[in-house]
Structure formats: structure tokens, C-alpha cells
Motif scaffolding. Structure first.
Motif, PDB file in Angstrom:
ATOM      1  N   THR A   1      53.542  40.382  36.210  1.00 29.77           N
ATOM      2  CA  THR A   1      52.419  40.593  37.123  1.00 29.77           C
ATOM      3  C   THR A   1      51.216  39.814  36.617  1.00 29.77           C
ATOM      4  OG1 THR A   1      51.624  42.547  35.901  1.00 29.77           O
ATOM      5  CG2 THR A   1      53.224  42.923  37.671  1.00 29.77           C
ATOM      6  N   TYR A   2      50.238  39.656  37.489  1.00 33.46           N
ATOM      7  CA  TYR A   2      48.970  39.061  37.075  1.00 33.46           C
ATOM      8  C   TYR A   2      47.845  39.880  37.690  1.00 33.46           C
ATOM      9  CZ  TYR A   2      45.286  35.816  35.879  1.00 33.46           C
ATOM     10  OH  TYR A   2      44.145  35.276  35.352  1.00 33.46           O
ATOM     11  N   GLY A   3      47.073  40.561  36.860  1.00 33.97           N
ATOM     12  CA  GLY A   3      45.959  41.363  37.333  1.00 33.97           C
ATOM     13  C   GLY A   3      46.327  42.806  37.615  1.00 33.97           C
ATOM     14  N   ASP A   4      47.503  43.256  37.142  1.00 34.10           N
ATOM     15  CA  ASP A   4      47.927  44.647  37.319  1.00 34.10           C
ATOM     16  C   ASP A   4      47.610  45.419  36.046  1.00 34.10           C
ATOM     17  OD1 ASP A   4      49.201  47.081  37.620  1.00 34.10           O
ATOM     18  OD2 ASP A   4      51.060  46.240  38.416  1.00 34.10           O
ATOM     19  N   THR A   5      46.536  46.199  36.078  1.00 31.70           N
ATOM     20  CA  THR A   5      46.097  46.899  34.871  1.00 31.70           C
ATOM     21  C   THR A   5      47.047  48.006  34.445  1.00 31.70           C
ATOM     22  OG1 THR A   5      44.717  48.355  36.237  1.00 31.70           O
ATOM     23  CG2 THR A   5      43.661  46.388  35.309  1.00 31.70           C
ATOM     24  N   SER A   6      47.982  48.391  35.324  1.00 28.97           N
ATOM     25  CA  SER A   6      48.951  49.427  34.948  1.00 28.97           C
ATOM     26  C   SER A   6      50.102  48.856  34.128  1.00 28.97           C
ATOM     27  CB  SER A   6      49.511  50.109  36.201  1.00 28.97           C
ATOM     28  OG  SER A   6      50.341  49.213  36.944  1.00 28.97           O
ATOM     29  N   ASN A   7      50.200  47.536  34.024  1.00 26.30           N
ATOM     30  CA  ASN A   7      51.274  46.874  33.288  1.00 26.30           C
ATOM     31  C   ASN A   7      50.751  46.411  31.935  1.00 26.30           C
ATOM     32  OD1 ASN A   7      53.466  45.425  32.381  1.00 26.30           O
ATOM     33  ND2 ASN A   7      53.321  43.811  33.930  1.00 26.30           N
TER      34      ASN A   7
ATOM     35  N   PHE B   1      29.896  51.254  42.511  1.00 23.24           N
ATOM     36  CA  PHE B   1      31.238  50.794  42.848  1.00 23.24           C
ATOM     37  C   PHE B   1      31.997  50.389  41.582  1.00 23.24           C
ATOM     38  CE2 PHE B   1      31.434  50.387  47.496  1.00 23.24           C
ATOM     39  CZ  PHE B   1      30.106  50.638  47.823  1.00 23.24           C
ATOM     40  N   SER B   2      33.296  50.709  41.541  1.00 30.26           N
ATOM     41  CA  SER B   2      34.163  50.346  40.415  1.00 30.26           C
ATOM     42  C   SER B   2      35.343  49.522  40.928  1.00 30.26           C
ATOM     43  CB  SER B   2      34.697  51.600  39.719  1.00 30.26           C
ATOM     44  OG  SER B   2      33.648  52.369  39.194  1.00 30.26           O
ATOM     45  N   SER B   3      35.778  48.560  40.108  1.00 32.06           N
ATOM     46  CA  SER B   3      36.932  47.736  40.470  1.00 32.06           C
ATOM     47  C   SER B   3      38.203  48.573  40.387  1.00 32.06           C
ATOM     48  CB  SER B   3      37.033  46.541  39.525  1.00 32.06           C
ATOM     49  OG  SER B   3      38.184  45.772  39.800  1.00 32.06           O
ATOM     50  N   VAL B   4      39.016  48.528  41.460  1.00 28.48           N
ATOM     51  CA  VAL B   4      40.234  49.339  41.489  1.00 28.48           C
ATOM     52  C   VAL B   4      41.504  48.517  41.683  1.00 28.48           C
ATOM     53  CG1 VAL B   4      39.065  51.411  42.290  1.00 28.48           C
ATOM     54  CG2 VAL B   4      39.943  49.782  43.981  1.00 28.48           C
ATOM     55  N   ALA B   5      41.377  47.259  42.091  1.00 28.49           N
ATOM     56  CA  ALA B   5      42.583  46.452  42.305  1.00 28.49           C
ATOM     57  C   ALA B   5      42.232  44.979  42.385  1.00 28.49           C
ATOM     58  CB  ALA B   5      43.299  46.875  43.594  1.00 28.49           C
ATOM     59  N   SER B   6      43.218  44.138  42.030  1.00 31.50           N
ATOM     60  CA  SER B   6      43.138  42.697  42.236  1.00 31.50           C
ATOM     61  C   SER B   6      44.391  42.295  42.990  1.00 31.50           C
ATOM     62  CB  SER B   6      43.055  41.953  40.903  1.00 31.50           C
ATOM     63  OG  SER B   6      43.080  40.549  41.099  1.00 31.50           O
ATOM     64  N   VAL B   7      44.238  41.701  44.188  1.00 29.24           N
ATOM     65  CA  VAL B   7      45.379  41.383  45.043  1.00 29.24           C
ATOM     66  C   VAL B   7      45.294  39.935  45.501  1.00 29.24           C
ATOM     67  CG1 VAL B   7      45.597  43.770  45.832  1.00 29.24           C
ATOM     68  CG2 VAL B   7      44.191  42.178  47.138  1.00 29.24           C
ATOM     69  N   SER B   8      46.457  39.381  45.886  1.00 29.15           N
ATOM     70  CA  SER B   8      46.480  37.984  46.315  1.00 29.15           C
ATOM     71  C   SER B   8      46.283  37.832  47.827  1.00 29.15           C
ATOM     72  CB  SER B   8      47.813  37.339  45.911  1.00 29.15           C
ATOM     73  OG  SER B   8      48.904  38.045  46.467  1.00 29.15           O
TER      74      SER B   8
END
Length: 575
Positions: free
Chosen positions: A102-108, A368-375
Motif C-alpha cells: 500500500t501507499y499512504g495506508d496508516t493501518s499497514n 479537522f484531522s487527516s483520516v485518509a489518503s486515496v488515489s
């Protein structure tokens, strides 16, 4: 606004092979080991504590490596490569089977954003569309990837795909200007030792001006079963050859055996043979070539120079870009359940290209807080609290980490969690990839607001009962469960998946009917999968909108950039 680039500053004077370790301190190198790198005689891993499984951290711990540590410190045929990197100060890890690219998946924990260099040693299983997208984003955002191929027709797991084909497919959609010759093309399988036709460019960070010294005239690479690389400078003027076949012409675009390129702020190195980077430290019935330690060739030097360059040494990197994308527009939010809000927006534009979007959330419309990064231009925000108003904003990133201004603010209020459970057919893959019927699947989703026990429920095709859910199987509100043709067909990392209890789903490519029945044999949901929705290899039929009881079924490629998304939402996010 412009994000602070997370980069390392390297002090790189003229160095020999004993570079001070501190020069590369904290530079992490990831060896990908989850695409059949141990199939057949292959052993392209740092270490295996059990046969066929490369653990994340090779053992013993790399902290115990000294200048005199032998390659046998670890047990894989890439032990020499890994030990040599640690001696230079790099930190190495494996991405084992069951891991995620993954790229940008903080759960990984092994997300590619955590590494500087990614090494892909002769993959024998194709990368999924999501994996390819992640690797490409990693490079665009400043990462370095090392593509290590092998000769044409080197399909070690007999799945119909060999490493040149897989690595070429990895480069689909990007302009890296590199092509590995595949079986049936010229120079797709040859031996060449020594392979020492070097570039005349004295600035080459691979053979003339490398961090670890200059390659010796006449030594070159020892290629034992290699493919060649063809350059396409029209697609990418930074695609360069550094070594050519003995029968090749220095400076030409064909018969290249070691090449580099760039994309965005990232770098790519490529070689057509795995022999120079392997050693004979192996077990588990594998047979490998001691290429790394061959004193006749400059195998180790050239590979170490390449990793140093991929990690940031020397010049020749990607472009400098300080212009941020335009702000996303038209952001809308819709609460589709008591725990989920769906977002969509209009794409941004950029002078080079938009790499990803950042989703920000607030409950007070102030902080506001960052919660996801998507393509893509949509996101499903799951795990929300019932009866709560959520506010959202979105920004765009380009490959140089320039972040746009924020979009408009959109809000949605989740309903109370009182709706009854409702189970629907959400995704059906009839035409499995590679004619492997074990990979057929049916995905059920509970779109209601409460959990439900589906023990004793069953899945039928047009002719027979194919699966009965085990007693005590509970499907939570907003959650999914996937039934595959067989347990062996479940891809690693697929959440909440089971194999069909009868051993097959039996779905027909010409079209079929899939029905879900409860424990009392009453139909819960049913759908006739037409030949139009079943006719594309590897592409499922999926609800549109995704996870909507009223949504119609369409080809998955109509709702996502990938062919299927078993166990996750169509955009790749979790249920």
C-alpha cells in the motif's frame, strides 16, 4: 500550502567499499517476498525461518552484523545482498506472504511510505491493480524501486506468467521508458559473462560514479539466463542504459542489461537477471547461483551502487516541482448508514499530475484531522458514530508532495443505529482470473443497522446449493463476508473470507443465477449474472452505488480502477 518533504540529507564524498555506516543510517530497504519469490528453485529472500515463508525481520537480528559477518548469517539466497546493505548502514526488511503493498495506508505497518527503497526480486505472481498503483505512487513521491527480472519463460510457479511479463505489467499506466523482453521477443533468454559494455557517460551512478566506487573495465555483470531491456526515451528521456550485452551497441536503446529511469521525484533501476544478486545460501530444496560473491564480476558493486542511487545518492533524480494542484471542488457527503459516510468530489488539476487526495474530518467544523489518503475522487468513511454530524474537506497532493488549498466543506449526519439487518449480494466474480475456479467468489454485505446471525444460511447457483454458513456466523452491521470457490483460492489478506463448504461455487462464464437463502430456505436476495457481466476475465459484477440495496449490478471497472474488491469496498477501503 506545501508539505515538508521527508527526505534524508546524505554526505557523500568519494567513497570506497567501506563507506561509513552513518551515511545511510535510518534508510530503510524493503525486499518484497510475497509474490512467490520461493517458488520452484527460486529463493529470492533474505531469510526463511520456515520453508516458503520469509519473515519481516530476518534472524538473527541485523543489529548483530559486523564488518566480518558472513553471508550465512541469514538463510536465503539474498542473504549476501542484505548483509552487505546492513554493513553499509542500511536497514533491511522483508515484505512476507500475507503482507500488503500500500501507499499512504496508516493501518499497514509496512506501508511503502515507511521505506526509501523497494526491491522486487523476480516476482512470480502478478501484482494486483491496487499493488501496482501503490508502487507507482511510491516512486512518484520520491521512492526508489529496483526491478530484478529473469529470462523469458522463467515461470517458476507455472501460473502462466514469468517475471519479465509481470514487471512489464507493473509499469502499465506510467512512463518509465523501460521494457523487459519477454518470451518470443529478441534477446529474452541469453547468457553473457562477462557482460561489460559500459556506458560512456562518466556521471553514471551505477558503473562510473557510484557511491561505492567505479566498476572495473572488463568485469561487468555475470549473466546466466537473462533477458534484455529495451529503452523508450520518447516516453521518458531519463531512461538510460548503463550496461549492454556483448552483442549490443553502447548508447543504443536495445540489448540493455542494466538501466535506470525516473518518475516524479523517484527513481527506478532495472536488471534483466537475478543471478548476479543471488548467492548459494539456501535450503528447502532450492538451487541457486553464487553470483553475488563471484570475484570475476562486479555484481555486488553494481547492485550496491544502484541501491545507494535509489536511496538518494548522486544526481539524476526526478524533477523539481513546487506548484501545488488546484483545490478539489464539488465535495459532497452522504450518510449511507449509521456508521458510514460516502464522499465524492471533482478532480483537481496539476502541472505534472495529481498523485493522491487527503481527506480531513471534523465534528465541530473547526478542527479537522487527516483520516485518509486515496488515489480516486471518492471515499467511504466507515466506523462512524450514529446520530452524529461530520464535516469534511479534501486536498490534493502531487508527486512532489505539494498540497493544494482545501475544497469546500461538506457535512452529513449519520442516522440512529436502529435499522434492521439487511443482507444483500454486493459483488459476484463469475469469470475468475487465470481459469482458477477456486477464485470465483460471492460477497454478501449487511447494509442494515444491526448484526445478524447467518449460520445455516446458504448460497446457491442455478443448479445446486454451493455453500452453507457455519453455525454461529455473525455478519455485523455494515460488514461483508466473502465466499470463494475453495479455501485455496482466497488471496492472502482478504478479510472475512471462507471457502465454499461443497468445495466449489460452479459459476458459469456464460451467465448464472446466484441466490442467498436463510436457514428456513427463504430467498434473501438473488441476482441473474448476465453473460455481459460475466464475460471479462477477472472483472466482477458489483452494485452501483457500492453496498446499496437498491443499486444495480455493473462491471466492477465501472465503479473502480480495479477488477474486483473482495472483502473491501469498491474503492479499496474497509467495510
Amino acid at each position: 500550502m506545501r508539505k515538508l518533504l521527508r527526505s534524508l540529507c546524505f554526505a557523500l564524498p568519494v567513497m570506497g567499499l567501506m563507506e561509513p555506516a552513518s551515511a545511510w543510517a535510518q534508510t530503510k530497504v524493503l525486499f518484497e517476498a510475497m509474490h512467490a519469490q520461493t517458488a520452484g528453485n527460486a529463493d529470492w529472500v533474505l531469510d526463511e525461518d520456515s520453508c516458503g515463508t520469509a519473515q519481516r525481520y530476518p534472524t538473527p537480528a541485523q543489529s548483530g552484523i559486523t564488518a566480518t559477518t558472513p553471508e550465512t548469517y541469514w538463510g536465503g539466497a539474498y542473504s549476501s545482498f542484505g548483509v552487505a546493505l546492513v554493513k553499509k548502514g542500511f536497514s533491511v526488511e522483508s515484505l512476507p506472504g500475507g503482507g500488503r503493498i500500500t501507499y499512504g495506508d496508516t493501518s499497514n505497518a509496512q506501508d511503502l511510505k515507511n521505506y526509501k527503497v523497494l526491491i522486487l526480486p523476480e516476482p512470480n505472481i502478478r501484482y494486483t491493480t491496487a499493488e501496482r498503483t501503490a508502487i507507482q505512487a511510491f516512486v512518484k513521491n520520491g521512492g526508489g524501486v529496483f526491478l530484478i527480472s529473469d529470462h523469458g519463460n522463467s515461470d517458476r510457479n507455472n501460473d502462466g506468467w514469468d517475471s519479465p511479463e509481470i514487471l512489464n505489467e507493473l509499469m502499465t499506466g506510467v512512463s518509465w521508458g523501460l521494457h523487459f523482453q519477454v518470451d518470443g521477443e529478441t534477446d529474452a533468454w541469453f547468457n553473457d559473462n562477462p557482460d561489460s559494455k559500459y556506458t560512456t557517460d562518466t556521471t553514471s551512478p551505477i558503473v562510473h560514479a557510484g557511491a561505492y566506487g567505479k566498476a572495473t573495465v572488463g568485469k561487468g555483470l555475470g549473466l546466466f539466463g537473462s533477458t534484455s531491456i529495451t529503452l523508450n526515451p520518447t516516453a521518458n528521456p531519463n531512461a538510460k542504459g548503463h550496461v549492454w550485452m556483448t552483442t549490443g551497441t553502447v548508447g543504443s536503446n536495445s540489448r540493455v542489461t542494466f538501466a535506470t529511469s525516473t518518475d516524479g521525484t523517484g527513481r527506478i533501476a532495472a536488471i534483466g537477471d537475478s543471478s548476479p544478486s543471488e548467492d548459494d545460501t539456501n535450503g528447502c530444496g532450492h538451487t541457486t547461483h553464487n553470483g553475488w560473491n563471484e570475484s570475476l564480476y562486479d555484481n555486488a558493486l553494481i547492485h550496491l551502487n544502484a541501491v545507494a542511487w535509489l536511496g538518494g545518492a548522486g544526481g539524476g533524480g526526478g524533477t523539481s516541482d513546487t506548484t501545488p494542484p488546484t483545490a478539489p471542488s464539488g465535495l459532497s457527503a452522504s450518510a449511507v448508514s449509521s456508521s458510514q459516510v460516502n464522499l465524492s468530489w471533482t478532480a483537481s488539476t496539476d502541472n505534472v499530475g495529481v498523485a493522491s487526495y487527503n481527506v480531513y474530518r471534523s465534528t465541530d467544523n473547526a478542527s479537522f484531522s487527516s483520516v485518509a489518503s486515496v488515489s480516486g475522487t471518492s471515499h467511504s468513511d466507515t466506523g462512524r458514530t450514529a446520530s452524529t454530524t461530520y464535516y469534511y474537506r479534501v486536498t490534493a497532493d502531487d508527486a512532489a508532495n505539494n498540497e493544494s488549498a482545501v475544497s469546500n466543506t461538506a457535512s452529513a449526519t449519520t442516522p440512529a443505529a436502529t435499522s434492521a439487518a439487511r443482507v444483500i449480494l454486493n459483488e459476484i466474480l463469475v469469470n475468475e482470473p487465470g481459469s482458477d475456479v477456486t477464485k470465483e467468489f460471492v460477497e454478501l454485505v449487511n447494509v442494515g443497522g444491526t448484526s445478524i446471525d447467518i449460520g445455516g444460511w446458504s448460497i446457491w447457483d442455478s443448479t445446486a446449493k454451493r455453500h452453507t454458513f457455519a453455525t454461529g456466523t455473525v455478519l455485523g452491521a455494515g460488514k461483508a463476508i466473502v465466499v470463494y470457490g475453495a479455501t485455496s483460492g482466497i488471496p492472502a489478506g482478504t478479510p472475512n473470507a471462507v471457502g465454499a463448504s461443497t468445495g466449489a461455487l460452479g459459476l458459469a462464464n456464460s451467465g448464472d443465477t446466484v441466490t442467498v437463502k436463510n436457514a428456513g430456505s427463504t430467498n434473501v436476495d438473488s441476482f441473474v449474472v448476465s453473460s455481459t457481466l460475466a464475460g471479462t476475465d477477472g472483472v466482477s459484477a458489483n452494485r452501483s452505488p457500492d453496498a446499496s440495496a437498491t443499486g444495480s449490478f455493473v462491471l466492477h471497472t465501472s465503479v473502480s480502477t480495479v477488477g474486483s474488491s473482495p472483502g473491501t469496498r469498491a474503492n479499496g477501503s474497509a467495510f
